[in-house]
Design a protein around this motif. Structure first.
Motif, PDB file in Angstrom:
ATOM      1  N   CYS A 147       0.504 -46.423 122.872  1.00  0.00           N
ATOM      2  CA  CYS A 147       0.835 -45.418 123.842  1.00  0.00           C
ATOM      3  C   CYS A 147       1.757 -45.694 124.991  1.00  0.00           C
ATOM      4  N   MET A 148       1.351 -46.856 125.484  1.00  0.00           N
ATOM      5  CA  MET A 148       2.062 -47.599 126.719  1.00  0.00           C
ATOM      6  C   MET A 148       3.411 -47.888 126.344  1.00  0.00           C
ATOM      7  N   GLU A 149       3.839 -48.319 124.957  1.00  0.00           N
ATOM      8  CA  GLU A 149       4.991 -48.676 124.389  1.00  0.00           C
ATOM      9  C   GLU A 149       5.798 -47.242 124.575  1.00  0.00           C
ATOM     10  N   ARG A 150       5.164 -46.152 124.159  1.00  0.00           N
ATOM     11  CA  ARG A 150       5.933 -44.693 123.914  1.00  0.00           C
ATOM     12  C   ARG A 150       6.225 -44.341 125.538  1.00  0.00           C
ATOM     13  N   VAL A 151       5.156 -44.345 126.278  1.00  0.00           N
ATOM     14  CA  VAL A 151       5.417 -43.739 127.577  1.00  0.00           C
ATOM     15  C   VAL A 151       6.566 -44.565 128.447  1.00  0.00           C
ATOM     16  N   ILE A 152       6.615 -45.833 128.166  1.00  0.00           N
ATOM     17  CA  ILE A 152       7.281 -46.871 129.122  1.00  0.00           C
ATOM     18  C   ILE A 152       8.862 -46.510 128.676  1.00  0.00           C
ATOM     19  N   LYS A 153       8.915 -46.190 127.331  1.00  0.00           N
ATOM     20  CA  LYS A 153      10.225 -45.728 126.801  1.00  0.00           C
ATOM     21  C   LYS A 153      11.068 -44.453 127.360  1.00  0.00           C
ATOM     22  N   PHE A 154      10.317 -43.580 127.304  1.00  0.00           N
ATOM     23  CA  PHE A 154      10.520 -42.095 127.803  1.00  0.00           C
ATOM     24  C   PHE A 154      10.569 -42.136 129.521  1.00  0.00           C
ATOM     25  N   ALA A 155       9.573 -42.833 130.050  1.00  0.00           N
ATOM     26  CA  ALA A 155       9.696 -42.894 131.627  1.00  0.00           C
ATOM     27  C   ALA A 155      10.730 -43.726 132.157  1.00  0.00           C
ATOM     28  N   ASP A 156      11.387 -44.732 131.290  1.00  0.00           N
ATOM     29  CA  ASP A 156      12.503 -45.371 131.777  1.00  0.00           C
ATOM     30  C   ASP A 156      13.675 -44.404 131.513  1.00  0.00           C
ATOM     31  N   LEU A 157      13.802 -43.693 130.400  1.00  0.00           N
ATOM     32  CA  LEU A 157      14.830 -42.794 129.909  1.00  0.00           C
ATOM     33  C   LEU A 157      14.996 -41.767 130.791  1.00  0.00           C
ATOM     34  N   PHE A 158      13.827 -40.834 131.254  1.00  0.00           N
ATOM     35  CA  PHE A 158      13.969 -39.888 132.226  1.00  0.00           C
ATOM     36  C   PHE A 158      14.210 -40.266 133.694  1.00  0.00           C
ATOM     37  N   SER A 159      13.547 -41.561 134.020  1.00  0.00           N
ATOM     38  CA  SER A 159      13.580 -41.954 135.518  1.00  0.00           C
ATOM     39  C   SER A 159      15.355 -42.256 135.735  1.00  0.00           C
ATOM     40  N   ASP A 160      15.763 -42.941 134.784  1.00  0.00           N
ATOM     41  CA  ASP A 160      17.217 -43.136 135.089  1.00  0.00           C
ATOM     42  C   ASP A 160      18.145 -41.656 135.076  1.00  0.00           C
ATOM     43  N   ALA A 161      17.707 -40.757 134.374  1.00  0.00           N
ATOM     44  CA  ALA A 161      18.251 -39.455 134.199  1.00  0.00           C
ATOM     45  C   ALA A 161      18.304 -38.882 135.513  1.00  0.00           C
ATOM     46  N   VAL A 162      16.972 -38.961 136.312  1.00  0.00           N
ATOM     47  CA  VAL A 162      16.890 -38.150 137.677  1.00  0.00           C
ATOM     48  C   VAL A 162      17.244 -38.852 138.785  1.00  0.00           C
ATOM     49  N   GLY A 163      17.444 -40.280 138.384  1.00  0.00           N
ATOM     50  CA  GLY A 163      18.052 -41.138 139.549  1.00  0.00           C
ATOM     51  C   GLY A 163      16.759 -41.455 140.410  1.00  0.00           C
ATOM     52  N   ARG A 164      15.548 -41.509 140.100  1.00  0.00           N
ATOM     53  CA  ARG A 164      14.568 -41.976 140.949  1.00  0.00           C
ATOM     54  C   ARG A 164      13.460 -43.096 139.875  1.00  0.00           C
ATOM     55  N   PRO A 165      13.307 -44.159 140.529  1.00  0.00           N
ATOM     56  CA  PRO A 165      12.568 -44.972 139.715  1.00  0.00           C
ATOM     57  C   PRO A 165      11.006 -44.710 140.043  1.00  0.00           C
ATOM     58  N   TYR A 166      10.032 -45.196 138.924  1.00  0.00           N
ATOM     59  CA  TYR A 166       8.781 -45.225 139.389  1.00  0.00           C
ATOM     60  C   TYR A 166       8.508 -46.281 139.619  1.00  0.00           C
ATOM     61  N   ASP A 167       7.040 -46.502 140.197  1.00  0.00           N
ATOM     62  CA  ASP A 167       6.695 -47.951 140.543  1.00  0.00           C
ATOM     63  C   ASP A 167       5.615 -48.399 139.536  1.00  0.00           C
ATOM     64  N   THR A 168       4.560 -47.783 139.257  1.00  0.00           N
ATOM     65  CA  THR A 168       3.774 -48.357 137.989  1.00  0.00           C
ATOM     66  C   THR A 168       3.145 -47.068 137.141  1.00  0.00           C
ATOM     67  N   ILE A 169       2.885 -47.636 136.062  1.00  0.00           N
ATOM     68  CA  ILE A 169       2.440 -46.623 135.013  1.00  0.00           C
ATOM     69  C   ILE A 169       0.885 -47.155 134.619  1.00  0.00           C
ATOM     70  N   THR A 170      -0.022 -46.307 134.639  1.00  0.00           N
ATOM     71  CA  THR A 170      -1.222 -46.539 134.465  1.00  0.00           C
ATOM     72  C   THR A 170      -1.890 -45.473 133.301  1.00  0.00           C
ATOM     73  N   LEU A 171      -2.535 -46.130 132.227  1.00  0.00           N
ATOM     74  CA  LEU A 171      -3.160 -45.206 131.103  1.00  0.00           C
ATOM     75  C   LEU A 171      -4.770 -45.261 131.578  1.00  0.00           C
ATOM     76  N   ARG A 172      -5.249 -44.095 131.564  1.00  0.00           N
ATOM     77  CA  ARG A 172      -6.671 -43.946 131.735  1.00  0.00           C
ATOM     78  C   ARG A 172      -7.233 -43.063 130.452  1.00  0.00           C
ATOM     79  N   ASP A 173      -8.490 -42.488 130.773  1.00  0.00           N
ATOM     80  CA  ASP A 173      -8.899 -41.407 129.801  1.00  0.00           C
ATOM     81  C   ASP A 173      -9.605 -40.282 130.735  1.00  0.00           C
ATOM     82  N   PRO A 174      -8.934 -39.517 131.376  1.00  0.00           N
ATOM     83  CA  PRO A 174      -9.627 -38.507 132.297  1.00  0.00           C
ATOM     84  C   PRO A 174      -9.946 -37.176 131.440  1.00  0.00           C
ATOM     85  N   ARG A 175     -10.999 -36.478 131.952  1.00  0.00           N
ATOM     86  CA  ARG A 175     -10.764 -35.212 131.219  1.00  0.00           C
ATOM     87  C   ARG A 175     -10.342 -34.006 132.001  1.00  0.00           C
TER      88      ARG A 175
END
Length: 216
Positions: free
Chosen positions: A99-127
């Protein structure tokens, strides 16, 4: 007073003013016991992740299969797991990493597209939510989205990355999601109508005939 039944595990909760006693709240719930039982019968049953069980991974069904492999491996329609010890935990760890591999791939792609970097990515198990974006540009996702179809994961990441620009759900926000992701209505409906089924899978369960690696 109000009754609420979780669509995930069927748990019942009562919302009431602070002056209402516990006994009064219980009596209120008991008066609606027929409705409670009717709704609970529609809640999907728990699926314990163990040998022979089928689980979805990126929208495809795989069967848990003990094997002599050194690490959890996907092979055709099987999830090959090294041994019987802590199978659910091993599979969950594999899913988190994927999941982290896939999320980072798209987060990098989309953040470059919008011109805004993200700081951190966290995976959790919320309900209560599948993803979030804070004012500090931190992104959070449920690792269970790796079990969803790939387009649903992609949409979810696009949704949260769009919040780096628009911290709302305005027309501009949805236009941005469309711009970076394409059509999203089908995947949004998936989270509204089907995604809760992913909470059915219990990766912590340990069969009495096996040992546990510890709590997950």
């Amino acid at each position: 007073m109000k009754l609420k039944i979780s669509e995930i595990d069927g748990k019942v909760s009562v919302s009431c003013p602070s002056w209402v006693t516990t006994d009064e709240a219980l009596t209120f719930a008991e008066r609606h016991i027929d409705w409670i039982l009717e709704v609970q019968q529609r809640v999907p049953s728990t699926i314990y992740v163990q040998p022979g069980v089928r689980i979805p991974i990126e929208g495809r069904e795989y069967t848990i299969y003990p094997s002599s492999v050194e690490a959890v491996t996907l092979s055709e329609d099987k999830v090959l797991v090294p041994d019987f010890i802590g199978i659910g935990i091993r599979v969950a760890t594999f899913l988190k990493n994927l999941c982290m591999e896939r999320v980072i791939k798209f987060a990098d792609l989309f953040s470059d597209a919008v011109g805004r970097p993200y700081d951190t990515i966290t995976l959790r198990d919320p309900r209560s939510r599948w993803g979030s974006c804070t004012h500090g540009n931190n992104l959070m996702f449920s690792w269970r989205i790796i079990m969803a179809p790939p387009s649903a994961l992609r949409y979810l990441v696009a949704h949260e990355v769009a919040h780096l620009v628009e911290m709302n759900h305005s027309e501009r926000f949805w236009n941005l999601v469309t711009e970076i992701n394409g059509p999203w209505e089908k995947d949004r409906n998936y989270f509204r109508q089907e995604a809760n089924n992913l909470h059915r899978y219990n990766f912590c369960h340990v069969d009495r005939s096996f040992n546990s690696d510890g709590p997950f």
